[in-house]
Design a protein around this motif. Structure first.
Motif, PDB file in Angstrom:
ATOM      1  N   LEU A   1       8.331 -11.986   0.131  1.00 58.25           N
ATOM      2  CA  LEU A   1       8.514 -11.931   1.574  1.00 58.25           C
ATOM      3  C   LEU A   1       7.762 -13.086   2.217  1.00 58.25           C
ATOM      4  N   LEU A   2       8.404 -13.796   3.126  1.00 63.44           N
ATOM      5  CA  LEU A   2       7.762 -14.864   3.893  1.00 63.44           C
ATOM      6  C   LEU A   2       7.854 -14.499   5.367  1.00 63.44           C
ATOM      7  N   TYR A   3       6.739 -14.655   6.078  1.00 66.03           N
ATOM      8  CA  TYR A   3       6.726 -14.339   7.500  1.00 66.03           C
ATOM      9  C   TYR A   3       5.634 -15.162   8.170  1.00 66.03           C
ATOM     10  N   PRO A   4       5.792 -15.405   9.474  1.00 60.04           N
ATOM     11  CA  PRO A   4       4.798 -16.225  10.177  1.00 60.04           C
ATOM     12  C   PRO A   4       3.399 -15.613  10.109  1.00 60.04           C
ATOM     13  N   GLU A   5       2.421 -16.457   9.926  1.00 60.37           N
ATOM     14  CA  GLU A   5       1.026 -16.015   9.836  1.00 60.37           C
ATOM     15  C   GLU A   5       0.623 -15.194  11.057  1.00 60.37           C
ATOM     16  N   LYS A   6       1.127 -15.563  12.221  1.00 62.60           N
ATOM     17  CA  LYS A   6       0.757 -14.846  13.449  1.00 62.60           C
ATOM     18  C   LYS A   6       1.261 -13.403  13.452  1.00 62.60           C
ATOM     19  N   GLU A   7       2.200 -13.058  12.553  1.00 61.48           N
ATOM     20  CA  GLU A   7       2.732 -11.698  12.455  1.00 61.48           C
ATOM     21  C   GLU A   7       2.138 -10.932  11.278  1.00 61.48           C
ATOM     22  N   ALA A   8       1.123 -11.476  10.636  1.00 65.33           N
ATOM     23  CA  ALA A   8       0.598 -10.906   9.392  1.00 65.33           C
ATOM     24  C   ALA A   8       0.109  -9.466   9.558  1.00 65.33           C
ATOM     25  N   GLU A   9      -0.545  -9.155  10.639  1.00 58.50           N
ATOM     26  CA  GLU A   9      -1.079  -7.800  10.814  1.00 58.50           C
ATOM     27  C   GLU A   9       0.052  -6.771  10.896  1.00 58.50           C
ATOM     28  N   ASP A  10       1.047  -7.038  11.735  1.00 59.99           N
ATOM     29  CA  ASP A  10       2.186  -6.130  11.870  1.00 59.99           C
ATOM     30  C   ASP A  10       2.967  -6.029  10.563  1.00 59.99           C
ATOM     31  N   ARG A  11       3.181  -7.148   9.916  1.00 61.67           N
ATOM     32  CA  ARG A  11       3.946  -7.148   8.672  1.00 61.67           C
ATOM     33  C   ARG A  11       3.205  -6.412   7.559  1.00 61.67           C
ATOM     34  N   SER A  12       1.888  -6.491   7.562  1.00 60.50           N
ATOM     35  CA  SER A  12       1.108  -5.797   6.544  1.00 60.50           C
ATOM     36  C   SER A  12       1.297  -4.287   6.654  1.00 60.50           C
ATOM     37  N   VAL A  13       1.382  -3.783   7.870  1.00 60.49           N
ATOM     38  CA  VAL A  13       1.632  -2.350   8.072  1.00 60.49           C
ATOM     39  C   VAL A  13       2.986  -1.977   7.476  1.00 60.49           C
ATOM     40  N   ARG A  14       3.998  -2.797   7.717  1.00 60.09           N
ATOM     41  CA  ARG A  14       5.334  -2.543   7.152  1.00 60.09           C
ATOM     42  C   ARG A  14       5.296  -2.549   5.625  1.00 60.09           C
ATOM     43  N   ILE A  15       4.570  -3.507   5.074  1.00 58.35           N
ATOM     44  CA  ILE A  15       4.482  -3.631   3.617  1.00 58.35           C
ATOM     45  C   ILE A  15       3.817  -2.402   3.007  1.00 58.35           C
ATOM     46  N   GLU A  16       2.767  -1.922   3.634  1.00 61.74           N
ATOM     47  CA  GLU A  16       2.079  -0.743   3.100  1.00 61.74           C
ATOM     48  C   GLU A  16       2.975   0.491   3.161  1.00 61.74           C
ATOM     49  N   ARG A  17       3.812   0.601   4.183  1.00 60.40           N
ATOM     50  CA  ARG A  17       4.777   1.714   4.249  1.00 60.40           C
ATOM     51  C   ARG A  17       5.776   1.629   3.093  1.00 60.40           C
ATOM     52  N   ILE A  18       6.226   0.418   2.797  1.00 61.23           N
ATOM     53  CA  ILE A  18       7.155   0.207   1.683  1.00 61.23           C
ATOM     54  C   ILE A  18       6.499   0.618   0.367  1.00 61.23           C
ATOM     55  N   ARG A  19       5.285   0.184   0.155  1.00 58.21           N
ATOM     56  CA  ARG A  19       4.573   0.515  -1.080  1.00 58.21           C
ATOM     57  C   ARG A  19       4.397   2.025  -1.227  1.00 58.21           C
ATOM     58  N   ASP A  20       3.950   2.669  -0.148  1.00 56.75           N
ATOM     59  CA  ASP A  20       3.747   4.125  -0.181  1.00 56.75           C
ATOM     60  C   ASP A  20       5.051   4.859  -0.472  1.00 56.75           C
ATOM     61  N   ALA A  21       6.129   4.420   0.180  1.00 53.73           N
ATOM     62  CA  ALA A  21       7.431   5.079  -0.010  1.00 53.73           C
ATOM     63  C   ALA A  21       7.880   4.972  -1.463  1.00 53.73           C
ATOM     64  N   TYR A  22       7.752   3.797  -2.073  1.00 49.01           N
ATOM     65  CA  TYR A  22       8.195   3.617  -3.459  1.00 49.01           C
ATOM     66  C   TYR A  22       7.328   4.438  -4.414  1.00 49.01           C
ATOM     67  N   GLU A  23       6.018   4.397  -4.197  1.00 43.94           N
ATOM     68  CA  GLU A  23       5.108   5.138  -5.067  1.00 43.94           C
ATOM     69  C   GLU A  23       5.417   6.629  -5.052  1.00 43.94           C
ATOM     70  N   SER A  24       5.635   7.202  -3.874  1.00 39.39           N
ATOM     71  CA  SER A  24       5.882   8.646  -3.806  1.00 39.39           C
ATOM     72  C   SER A  24       7.297   8.994  -4.263  1.00 39.39           C
ATOM     73  N   ARG A  25       8.285   8.206  -3.900  1.00 39.28           N
ATOM     74  CA  ARG A  25       9.672   8.521  -4.262  1.00 39.28           C
ATOM     75  C   ARG A  25       9.919   8.401  -5.760  1.00 39.28           C
ATOM     76  N   TYR A  26       9.299   7.431  -6.419  1.00 38.08           N
ATOM     77  CA  TYR A  26       9.598   7.169  -7.830  1.00 38.08           C
ATOM     78  C   TYR A  26       8.403   7.426  -8.761  1.00 38.08           C
ATOM     79  N   GLN A  27       7.454   8.227  -8.312  1.00 40.50           N
ATOM     80  CA  GLN A  27       6.293   8.622  -9.116  1.00 40.50           C
ATOM     81  C   GLN A  27       5.603   7.426  -9.766  1.00 40.50           C
ATOM     82  N   GLN A  28       5.228   6.449  -8.949  1.00 37.44           N
ATOM     83  CA  GLN A  28       4.556   5.239  -9.438  1.00 37.44           C
ATOM     84  C   GLN A  28       3.057   5.323  -9.161  1.00 37.44           C
ATOM     85  N   ASP A  29       2.253   4.824 -10.100  1.00 42.36           N
ATOM     86  CA  ASP A  29       0.812   4.756  -9.874  1.00 42.36           C
ATOM     87  C   ASP A  29       0.498   3.787  -8.747  1.00 42.36           C
ATOM     88  N   SER A  30       1.244   2.686  -8.685  1.00 42.08           N
ATOM     89  CA  SER A  30       1.016   1.702  -7.629  1.00 42.08           C
ATOM     90  C   SER A  30       2.181   0.723  -7.579  1.00 42.08           C
TER      91      SER A  30
END
Length: 146
Positions: free
Chosen positions: A105-134
């Motif tokens: 994923l590439l995104y403007p540095e000025k959007e890093a905080e907002d994008r990081s929140v989105r990324i963490e939601r993606i990670r959490d969703a995959y981990e819980s949906r597919y029984q992943q450690d991380s």
């Protein structure tokens, strides 16, 4: 040994020196001018496919649906997907080898905080949906131009 020269050699040498004289400053300028775009952040996410509960691996179709439903809406401007093969050491000490996916994923540095929140939601969703450690994540600062 006898050295000789004629007019053609002198003219040719002069042209060569002129070209080198013009080219060296241009090359030096290019080497010193490293700003090639705007400040961007690059995040790479590493998705394994082996489930912790021992069920079958996450199938390609399952992953593509996850990509379409979770990642693409959060990053509609684009992303890059790589097929991979990864390995890691489990808590029991054994090496786990698995098919994996890398999403870039590439995104403007000025959007890093907002994008990081989105990324963490993606990670959490995959981990819980597919029984992943991380879901692995790496971040880098760079300059990009589109």
């Amino acid at each position: 040994m006898k050295w000789t020269s004629d007019t053609r050699g002198k003219v040719g040498g002069g042209v060569l020196m002129a070209l080198l004289g013009a080219g060296i400053p241009a090359l030096m300028g290019a080497a010193l001018h490293t700003d090639v775009g705007e400040p961007y952040r690059e995040t790479r996410l590493y998705f394994g496919t082996e489930r912790a509960d021992g069920g079958g691996p996450v199938a390609e179709g399952e992953f593509m649906r996850f990509l379409d439903r979770e990642i693409t809406p959060a990053f509609p401007e684009g992303l890059t997907l790589h097929d991979g093969y990864g390995q890691w050491r489990g808590g029991d000490g054994r090496i786990v080898r698995e098919t994996s996916y890398e999403v870039v994923l590439l995104y403007p540095e000025k959007e890093a905080e907002d994008r990081s929140v989105r990324i963490e939601r993606i990670r959490d969703a995959y981990e819980s949906r597919y029984q992943q450690d991380s879901v692995g994540r790496s971040d880098d600062k760079l300059e990009a131009q589109f």
